[in-house]
Write an enzyme that holds these catalytic residues in place. Structure first.
Site, PDB file in Angstrom:
ATOM      1  N   GLU A 125     -13.142  -8.817 -75.099  1.00  0.00           N
ATOM      2  CA  GLU A 125     -14.129  -7.823 -74.664  1.00  0.00           C
ATOM      3  C   GLU A 125     -15.340  -8.458 -73.984  1.00  0.00           C
ATOM      4  O   GLU A 125     -15.967  -7.829 -73.123  1.00  0.00           O
ATOM      5  CB  GLU A 125     -14.578  -6.976 -75.849  1.00  0.00           C
ATOM      6  CG  GLU A 125     -13.511  -6.018 -76.325  1.00  0.00           C
ATOM      7  CD  GLU A 125     -13.910  -5.252 -77.568  1.00  0.00           C
ATOM      8  OE1 GLU A 125     -13.137  -4.362 -77.961  1.00  0.00           O
ATOM      9  OE2 GLU A 125     -14.986  -5.544 -78.132  1.00  0.00           O
ATOM     10  N   ARG A 126     -15.675  -9.682 -74.380  1.00  0.00           N
ATOM     11  CA  ARG A 126     -16.797 -10.349 -73.722  1.00  0.00           C
ATOM     12  C   ARG A 126     -16.531 -10.514 -72.223  1.00  0.00           C
ATOM     13  O   ARG A 126     -17.465 -10.622 -71.434  1.00  0.00           O
ATOM     14  CB  ARG A 126     -17.057 -11.719 -74.355  1.00  0.00           C
ATOM     15  CG  ARG A 126     -17.683 -11.656 -75.737  1.00  0.00           C
ATOM     16  CD  ARG A 126     -17.817 -13.056 -76.316  1.00  0.00           C
ATOM     17  NE  ARG A 126     -18.270 -13.044 -77.697  1.00  0.00           N
ATOM     18  CZ  ARG A 126     -19.536 -13.150 -78.084  1.00  0.00           C
ATOM     19  NH1 ARG A 126     -20.485 -13.247 -77.168  1.00  0.00           N
ATOM     20  NH2 ARG A 126     -19.859 -13.154 -79.358  1.00  0.00           N
ATOM     21  N   HIS A 136     -22.070 -18.736 -85.779  1.00  0.00           N
ATOM     22  CA  HIS A 136     -21.965 -17.284 -85.962  1.00  0.00           C
ATOM     23  C   HIS A 136     -23.102 -16.656 -85.157  1.00  0.00           C
ATOM     24  O   HIS A 136     -24.282 -16.796 -85.510  1.00  0.00           O
ATOM     25  CB  HIS A 136     -22.099 -16.938 -87.455  1.00  0.00           C
ATOM     26  CG  HIS A 136     -21.692 -15.537 -87.795  1.00  0.00           C
ATOM     27  ND1 HIS A 136     -22.412 -14.430 -87.404  1.00  0.00           N
ATOM     28  CD2 HIS A 136     -20.620 -15.064 -88.511  1.00  0.00           C
ATOM     29  CE1 HIS A 136     -21.825 -13.341 -87.874  1.00  0.00           C
ATOM     30  NE2 HIS A 136     -20.732 -13.698 -88.540  1.00  0.00           N
ATOM     31  N   LYS A 187     -11.572 -11.018 -33.595  1.00  0.00           N
ATOM     32  CA  LYS A 187     -11.054 -10.322 -34.766  1.00  0.00           C
ATOM     33  C   LYS A 187     -12.082  -9.386 -35.394  1.00  0.00           C
ATOM     34  O   LYS A 187     -13.241  -9.727 -35.567  1.00  0.00           O
ATOM     35  CB  LYS A 187     -10.581 -11.324 -35.829  1.00  0.00           C
ATOM     36  CG  LYS A 187      -9.369 -12.148 -35.459  1.00  0.00           C
ATOM     37  CD  LYS A 187      -8.140 -11.285 -35.205  1.00  0.00           C
ATOM     38  CE  LYS A 187      -7.603 -10.632 -36.453  1.00  0.00           C
ATOM     39  NZ  LYS A 187      -7.129 -11.592 -37.462  1.00  0.00           N
ATOM     40  N   SER A 203     -22.060  -7.179 -89.655  1.00  0.00           N
ATOM     41  CA  SER A 203     -22.284  -7.630 -88.277  1.00  0.00           C
ATOM     42  C   SER A 203     -21.966  -6.557 -87.247  1.00  0.00           C
ATOM     43  O   SER A 203     -22.724  -6.320 -86.301  1.00  0.00           O
ATOM     44  CB  SER A 203     -21.451  -8.876 -87.998  1.00  0.00           C
ATOM     45  OG  SER A 203     -21.868  -9.949 -88.816  1.00  0.00           O
ATOM     46  N   SER A 231     -13.389 -11.856 -78.201  1.00  0.00           N
ATOM     47  CA  SER A 231     -13.442 -12.764 -77.045  1.00  0.00           C
ATOM     48  C   SER A 231     -12.943 -12.070 -75.787  1.00  0.00           C
ATOM     49  O   SER A 231     -13.475 -12.297 -74.689  1.00  0.00           O
ATOM     50  CB  SER A 231     -12.606 -14.019 -77.325  1.00  0.00           C
ATOM     51  OG  SER A 231     -11.266 -13.662 -77.641  1.00  0.00           O
ATOM     52  N   GLU A 243     -10.057  -4.120 -47.635  1.00  0.00           N
ATOM     53  CA  GLU A 243      -9.176  -5.082 -48.307  1.00  0.00           C
ATOM     54  C   GLU A 243      -9.766  -5.513 -49.648  1.00  0.00           C
ATOM     55  O   GLU A 243      -9.051  -5.652 -50.651  1.00  0.00           O
ATOM     56  CB  GLU A 243      -8.953  -6.293 -47.405  1.00  0.00           C
ATOM     57  CG  GLU A 243      -8.065  -6.007 -46.210  1.00  0.00           C
ATOM     58  CD  GLU A 243      -7.966  -7.176 -45.255  1.00  0.00           C
ATOM     59  OE1 GLU A 243      -6.963  -7.262 -44.538  1.00  0.00           O
ATOM     60  OE2 GLU A 243      -8.897  -8.015 -45.213  1.00  0.00           O
ATOM     61  N   THR A 302       4.910   9.689 -43.065  1.00  0.00           N
ATOM     62  CA  THR A 302       5.656   9.549 -44.318  1.00  0.00           C
ATOM     63  C   THR A 302       6.592   8.368 -44.158  1.00  0.00           C
ATOM     64  O   THR A 302       7.225   8.218 -43.098  1.00  0.00           O
ATOM     65  CB  THR A 302       6.439  10.828 -44.646  1.00  0.00           C
ATOM     66  OG1 THR A 302       7.336  11.140 -43.580  1.00  0.00           O
ATOM     67  CG2 THR A 302       5.497  12.013 -44.853  1.00  0.00           C
ATOM     68  N   HIS A 303       6.663   7.520 -45.172  1.00  0.00           N
ATOM     69  CA  HIS A 303       7.403   6.257 -45.092  1.00  0.00           C
ATOM     70  C   HIS A 303       6.842   5.362 -43.978  1.00  0.00           C
ATOM     71  O   HIS A 303       7.538   4.477 -43.482  1.00  0.00           O
ATOM     72  CB  HIS A 303       8.904   6.504 -44.858  1.00  0.00           C
ATOM     73  CG  HIS A 303       9.530   7.426 -45.847  1.00  0.00           C
ATOM     74  ND1 HIS A 303      10.013   7.005 -47.070  1.00  0.00           N
ATOM     75  CD2 HIS A 303       9.728   8.765 -45.799  1.00  0.00           C
ATOM     76  CE1 HIS A 303      10.496   8.046 -47.732  1.00  0.00           C
ATOM     77  NE2 HIS A 303      10.335   9.128 -46.986  1.00  0.00           N
ATOM     78  N   SER A 323     -12.742 -17.509 -38.342  1.00  0.00           N
ATOM     79  CA  SER A 323     -13.342 -18.795 -37.975  1.00  0.00           C
ATOM     80  C   SER A 323     -12.719 -19.357 -36.706  1.00  0.00           C
ATOM     81  O   SER A 323     -13.284 -20.254 -36.076  1.00  0.00           O
ATOM     82  CB  SER A 323     -13.164 -19.798 -39.128  1.00  0.00           C
ATOM     83  OG  SER A 323     -11.780 -20.029 -39.366  1.00  0.00           O
TER      84      SER A 323
END
Length: 435
Positions: free
Chosen positions: A310-311, A68, A269, A95, A308, A276, A141-142, A264
């Protein structure tokens, strides 16, 4: 919460060390209120105030024999106190009087960081929108070229989006910045309401309207929903920046360090990795908002199913949202804008984007609307299929384009009312003092 997406000032709030320090602070305040009521001896209060915050390691060690966390914390916190003083710690409390009141305090501090970041991002969006208010670019648009607009107006859309998120986040801060010190099932059977009022006032918190044993979880769901919407707003901005950085578009470029390497395998690039990343982090916020909504319904006066969850979701969402907003601000501050490329893109379809102007001019000259539409559409279709210009297609149908009829500035001359709205937003944001 991982270090990669955590800024130090937010990460510090969610350490176990800070949690236990806040718990100790709540216990001191509660005992102080009890002493003011004459229920606790002042010497005991001084012993409790002097007691050091227990280490995380010691709490974990004692938790092995108690299973506890709160009882382990209390055992660690009181073990340096004289027994006659230690017995007054946590007197009349349960508590979650401790846990939820401390949580409300930490949530309020975390919200302050997020709100300041959101306001800063909104202010910069306004500033850069005004900077580029008359920079013509093509609207899509689109995903297809529509009519000319201005890059400043694009940014202004995001400024208002973020301003609405600031308002939602401010409301959510008020919702979660509450505590409760009301005893086992919220009846104040073993503790005076004065203790709750004193503790919450000293912490800058409101008091839960109708306590059970915990602070109502719709409050936390409101916060995580507001964070998710704010994250979606950042994503909307970041997605636009990603699209405008595509090789064939090339209208903006996000900032990169001198150490930047985009691939890589391909040295050339220049990937839009920051924008992103901002889009990806928004997905975490949306997922966590769903979990927070699942936490609202608890059994009777409480159960532990929310704890649990929320932790994970509370520190993660606040950390991610804060990182996302600060990172978006940095991206926008260093964003390079290429007006010449924007101008070339406007003309890339050889005048097709001016079809609405030609169409409306023909109607104004007396042509029937459907006839005018079909005529311009036929000329546009011919230009699409043959690679000719809209002017050439119109000329083949007996319509001559007048000087200045196909100019992007024709689309930007009637926007004073929009700029006045943006100026009002700028003044409103500047009048808000940082929390």
């Amino acid at each position: 919460m991982i270090e990669r997406y955590a800024r130090p000032e937010m990460a510090e709030l969610w350490t176990e060390e800070n949690k236990y320090a806040t718990w100790a602070g709540v216990e001191v305040l509660a005992t102080t209120a009890q002493a003011e009521l004459g229920l606790v001896d002042r010497r005991a209060l001084e012993d409790i105030r002097r007691a050091p915050v227990p280490s995380v390691a010691r709490v974990r060690e004692l938790e092995l024999t108690r299973d506890h966390e709160i009882l382990a914390f209390l055992a660690a916190y009181t073990e340096t106190m004289p027994p006659e003083s230690a017995r007054w710690v946590h007197h009349g409390m349960t508590s979650y009087d401790l846990v939820d009141t401390a949580l409300g305090f930490i949530l309020a501090r975390s919200c302050d960081l997020v709100l300041n970041a959101a306001r800063g991002f909104a202010e910069l969006l306004v500033a850069r929108a005004l900077e580029h208010w008359d920079t013509p670019c093509i609207a899509r648009t689109h995903g297809i070229h529509a009519e000319p607009t201005a890059f400043g107006q694009k940014l202004a859309v995001h400024a208002f989006t973020m301003h609405r998120s600031v308002e939602r986040l401010a409301a959510a801060r008020r919702a979660v910045a509450v505590g409760t010190v009301s005893g086992p099932v919220g009846t104040y059977a073993h503790i005076s309401p004065y203790v709750e009022e004193y503790v919450c006032r000293e912490l800058g918190l409101g008091v839960e309207d109708m306590p059970t044993q915990v602070v109502a979880r719709d409050r936390h769901a409101q916060l995580l929903s507001a964070l998710a919407v704010a994250g979606a707003g950042v994503e909307q901005f970041a997605l636009e920046m990603r699209m405008l950085q595509r090789t064939e578009v090339g209208e903006v470029d996000e900032p990169r360090t001198s150490a930047y390497q985009g691939s890589s395998a391909m040295p050339h690039k220049r990937n839009p990795t920051t924008s992103e990343r901002l889009c990806g982090l928004a997905r975490i916020l949306r997922s966590n908002a769903g979990a927070a909504l699942e936490n609202v319904a608890l059994w009777h006066e409480r159960d532990l199913a929310h704890s649990s969850v929320e932790r994970v979701i509370l520190p993660d969402s606040l950390t991610v949202a804060h990182y996302q907003l600060v990172s978006a601000t940095g991206l926008l501050a260093g964003l390079r804008v290429f007006p010449e490329r924007m101008a070339r893109n406007i003309e890339a379809t050889r005048g097709l984007v001016y079809s609405s102007e030609v169409f409306l001019d023909l109607v104004a000259e007396g042509r029937e609307r459907e006839e005018a539409y079909r005529l311009v559409q036929a000329a546009a279709t011919e230009a699409w299929s043959t690679g000719s210009s809209l002017a050439e297609g119109l000329a083949a149908r007996g319509v001559e384009v007048a000087d200045g009829q196909m100019e992007p500035l024709r689309f930007l001359g009637n926007r004073a009312h929009l700029k006045s709205r943006l100026n009002r937003l700028s003044k409103e944001l500047q009048s808000n003092v940082e929390v």
